[in-house]
Design a protein around this motif. Structure first.
Motif, PDB file in Angstrom:
ATOM      1  N   GLY A   1      32.195  80.456  81.230  1.00 20.69           N
ATOM      2  CA  GLY A   1      31.914  82.277  80.046  1.00 20.69           C
ATOM      3  C   GLY A   1      30.512  82.799  80.431  1.00 20.69           C
ATOM      4  N   ALA A   2      30.311  82.788  81.552  1.00 22.02           N
ATOM      5  CA  ALA A   2      28.839  83.411  81.623  1.00 22.02           C
ATOM      6  C   ALA A   2      29.174  84.842  82.376  1.00 22.02           C
ATOM      7  CB  ALA A   2      27.520  82.754  82.039  1.00 22.02           C
ATOM      8  N   ARG A   3      28.184  85.500  82.169  1.00 19.32           N
ATOM      9  CA  ARG A   3      27.787  86.379  83.167  1.00 19.32           C
ATOM     10  C   ARG A   3      26.666  86.647  84.625  1.00 19.32           C
ATOM     11  NH1 ARG A   3      29.343  89.307  78.483  1.00 19.32           N
ATOM     12  NH2 ARG A   3      31.707  89.959  78.656  1.00 19.32           N
TER      13      ARG A   3
ATOM     14  N   THR B   1      29.050  81.053  76.614  1.00 23.12           N
ATOM     15  CA  THR B   1      30.421  81.369  75.808  1.00 23.12           C
ATOM     16  C   THR B   1      29.920  81.214  74.559  1.00 23.12           C
ATOM     17  OG1 THR B   1      32.087  83.350  75.232  1.00 23.12           O
ATOM     18  CG2 THR B   1      32.417  80.883  76.248  1.00 23.12           C
ATOM     19  N   PRO B   2      30.039  81.482  73.629  1.00 19.01           N
ATOM     20  CA  PRO B   2      29.475  80.867  72.329  1.00 19.01           C
ATOM     21  C   PRO B   2      30.308  79.864  71.310  1.00 19.01           C
ATOM     22  CG  PRO B   2      29.253  83.368  72.475  1.00 19.01           C
ATOM     23  CD  PRO B   2      29.522  83.569  73.452  1.00 19.01           C
TER      24      PRO B   2
ATOM     25  N   LEU C   1      38.337  79.277  82.572  1.00 16.25           N
ATOM     26  CA  LEU C   1      37.992  80.708  82.467  1.00 16.25           C
ATOM     27  C   LEU C   1      38.217  81.734  83.680  1.00 16.25           C
ATOM     28  CD1 LEU C   1      34.909  80.716  79.228  1.00 16.25           C
ATOM     29  CD2 LEU C   1      37.230  81.355  79.661  1.00 16.25           C
ATOM     30  N   GLU C   2      37.900  80.880  84.688  1.00 16.70           N
ATOM     31  CA  GLU C   2      37.324  82.229  86.579  1.00 16.70           C
ATOM     32  C   GLU C   2      39.213  82.250  86.473  1.00 16.70           C
ATOM     33  OE1 GLU C   2      37.889  78.355  85.827  1.00 16.70           O
ATOM     34  OE2 GLU C   2      38.261  77.401  88.029  1.00 16.70           O
TER      35      GLU C   2
ATOM     36  N   VAL D   1      35.619  90.626  79.121  1.00 13.78           N
ATOM     37  CA  VAL D   1      35.356  89.977  77.894  1.00 13.78           C
ATOM     38  C   VAL D   1      35.879  88.842  77.934  1.00 13.78           C
ATOM     39  CG1 VAL D   1      37.134  90.442  75.955  1.00 13.78           C
ATOM     40  CG2 VAL D   1      37.299  92.477  77.306  1.00 13.78           C
ATOM     41  N   VAL D   2      34.976  87.651  77.139  1.00  8.75           N
ATOM     42  CA  VAL D   2      35.398  86.371  78.095  1.00  8.75           C
ATOM     43  C   VAL D   2      36.604  86.315  76.964  1.00  8.75           C
ATOM     44  CG1 VAL D   2      34.587  84.749  77.895  1.00  8.75           C
ATOM     45  CG2 VAL D   2      33.143  86.469  78.304  1.00  8.75           C
TER      46      VAL D   2
END
Ligand code: HEM
Ligand SMILES: [Cu+2]
Length: 537
Positions: free
Chosen positions: A100-102, A186-187, A499-500, A514-515
């Motif tokens: 989930g990183a940009r 992602t946090p 997530l991908e 939005v993640v």
């Protein structure tokens, strides 16, 4: 403020230069995959030349000197320029998306890594353009053969330089991927919510950052030794230094594909990955243990503590067994949907098993005394590297292709590719166990006409051309599917868990608007379960 600007990412400009200079991790990953496949084709042509020479006893196609160049460069290209970088390329492309990183950590470093990898490869291959031809001292640059008095060719210098430069680039990729996975998640993605593939990349990159700099240093040393006629290390020390890199690298060429096949199995068995926590612990233990086994490449030198290295090497079956158990468990308890990706995953599982079991065999010093430098070793490592890693790689290729390009590869041609490879691969490499047992030594352009040897070698050569045919089917599939361009939705295989699959196919520059929330290592599975009103776990 747009999402792009928010992530601190510049909008891409058009044109070729912009493409070459793009620091988008997806673009770097794609280019690295493309370049590595090109090197694979080059290494494959060398393999076909060798197999053609070996089809019959006697010298027909190439001289012994050219044969030495061919096997040295084939092995080097396959390991330094194909399998190692392409596994890392999957990580460069996929890990930021999966966590989930940009953006990847150190995007410019990653681009620099790409250029080093390409440059190193071209430098190494440029040896073929020199009068004396390319490097000919095996893929390990075995000492003292690799020293200037024994192999004075400029191609050998190009090899030393090329290995150092390409390996430096690969070390940089690994650092970028590692930092991304550890620091850019992602946090709400805790360590035990990192997807299976991303975990295997973490383990891979850990081995790379510990082991690869040693190879770069070893090559610098060899370079100095060759240029200035000095001897810094004796042959046994050279082997220690080389294999300190050389063993971990075989897992660098294995872990990413275990992770990829794990994701493929979970998706096509429509269940969460089985035994996730055991898998994570075992892959890290595996990586740690891999740093302690290098001496098994040196049993016949008589200069290592056989018992220690036989013990650590044999212990590798524990983590490997857990991984197999998890992979099989995932399939066993799921509802299978057949696909080309799944078939390649199964090929990986079964054929790597043969490579792994024969690995236990050669890890026994007494047996290795007999097998060393015979075709048994050639069969063993092609079962791991080709039957295992290359099959796992193509499971990943068929699986993530629609994500990366936005269109699907054809399933029918994909399955034809798979069957041609299964048949071609086993016909080529299985008989090598018998030839080796019968005493045929490796790294020879010619062999005596012992009863049966000529026939078996001929059959193996036919097998190699069936593999080549399979590769041609893949390229045809690529061409035809790109014309049809059957568009893929975000969740291309309907059932994506990581997530991908929440991002478009192909993903936008900034990966996610939005993640999605992350509650486990299969966040999209959780979301679907929640939508259906079931409990997420
Ligand atoms: C296209 C199918 C392939 C064929 C037909 C093939 C064939 C061969 C042959 C004939 C040799 C020389 C054996 C000898 O004389 O000792 C060899 C060596 C080798 N191959 Fe392959 N190979 C293939 C694919 C691969 C792949 C995919 C990898 C790794 C990813 C690989 C890695 C190696 C290595 C490391 C060596 C040892 C080179 C050395 O002794 O220095 N091969 N292969
Ligand atoms: Cu090893």
């Amino acid at each position: 403020m747009s999402a792009t600007a928010a992530a601190g990412v510049r909008a891409p400009a058009g044109g070729l230069l912009a493409l070459l200079a793009s620091t988008d991790h997806k673009s770097v990953g794609r280019r690295l995959i493309g370049v590595s496949v090109a090197f694979f084709l080059a290494g494959g042509v060398m393999a076909l030349l060798m197999r053609t020479e070996l089809a019959q006893p006697g010298l027909q196609v190439v001289s012994t000197d050219v044969y030495n160049q061919l096997f040295s460069m084939h092995g080097s290209v396959m390991i330094y320029l194909f399998m190692t970088p392409i596994g890392l390329a999957l990580g460069v492309y996929l890990v930021p998306l999966q966590v989930g990183a940009r953006e990847i950590a150190g995007p410019r470093w990653a681009l620099g890594g790409l250029w080093l990898d390409v440059m190193g490869g071209l430098i190494m291959l440029s040896g073929f353009l020199t009068v004396d031809g390319a490097a000919s001292a095996t893929w390990i640059g075995v000492d003292p053969l690799s020293r200037a008095p024994n192999t004075p060719s400029m191609g050998m210098d190009m090899w030393v330089l090329g290995v150092a430069v390409a390996t430096l680039g690969q070390t940089i990729f690994a650092a970028c991927v590692l930092v991304t996975a550890l620091r850019r998640r992602t946090p709400d993605m805790t360590l035990l919510r990192i997807p299976v593939f991303a975990w295997t990349m973490i383990a891979t990159c850990l081995m790379v950052v510990f082991a690869f700099p040693v190879l770069v240093g070893t090559m610098v040393m060899l370079w100095i030794e060759r240029q200035f006629g000095v001897q810094i290390a004796d042959p046994v020390t050279y082997q220690h230094l080389f294999w300190f890199y050389g063993h971990p690298v075989v897992y660098v060429m294995f872990f990413p594909f275990v992770g990829a096949v794990g994701e493929v199995f979970a998706n096509f068995a429509a269940r969460r990955f089985f035994g996730y926590r055991f898998f994570v612990v075992s892959i890290l233990a595996f990586a740690g243990l891999s740093m302690t086994v290098w001496g098994h490449h040196m049993f016949t030198s008589g200069q290592v503590e056989d018992k220690y290295f036989a013990l650590t090497s044999t212990m590798l079956v524990l983590p490997a067994g857990i991984e197999y158990f998890d992979l099989i468990g995932t399939l066993w308890t799921g509802r299978i949907r057949w696909s080309a990706a799944l078939l390649f995953g199964l090929g990986f599982l079964l054929q790597f098993l043969i490579g792994g079991v024969t690995g236990i065999w050669v890890a026994a010093p007494t047996i290795d005394q007999h097998d060393n430098n015979s075709y048994i070793v050639v069969a063993h490592f092609h079962y791991t590297l080709f039957g295992g890693s290359a099959f796992g790689l193509f499971a990943a290729v068929y699986y993530w292709w629609p994500k990366i390009t936005g269109w699907y590869l054809g399933e029918r041609l994909g399955r034809l590719h798979f069957w041609l490879w299964v048949i071609g691969f086993n016909v080529t490499f299985l008989p090598m166990f018998w030839l080796g047992f019968d005493g045929m030594t490796r790294r020879i352009a010619d062999y005596p006409p012992h009863p049966g040897w000529a026939t078996v070698n001929l059959v193996e050569t036919v097998g190699a051309f069936v593999i080549a045919l399979g590769m041609a089917v893949f390229l045809l599939n690529l061409a035809l599917s790109s014309l049809r361009a059957r568009a893929a939705p975000a969740d291309a295989w309907a059932g994506g868990q990581t997530l991908e699959w929440a991002s478009d196919s192909p993903p936008p520059r900034h990966n996610f608007d939005v993640v999605p929330p992350v509650r486990s290592y299969a966040p999209l599975w959780d979301l679907r379960a929640a939508a259906q009103g079931a409990a997420p776990e």
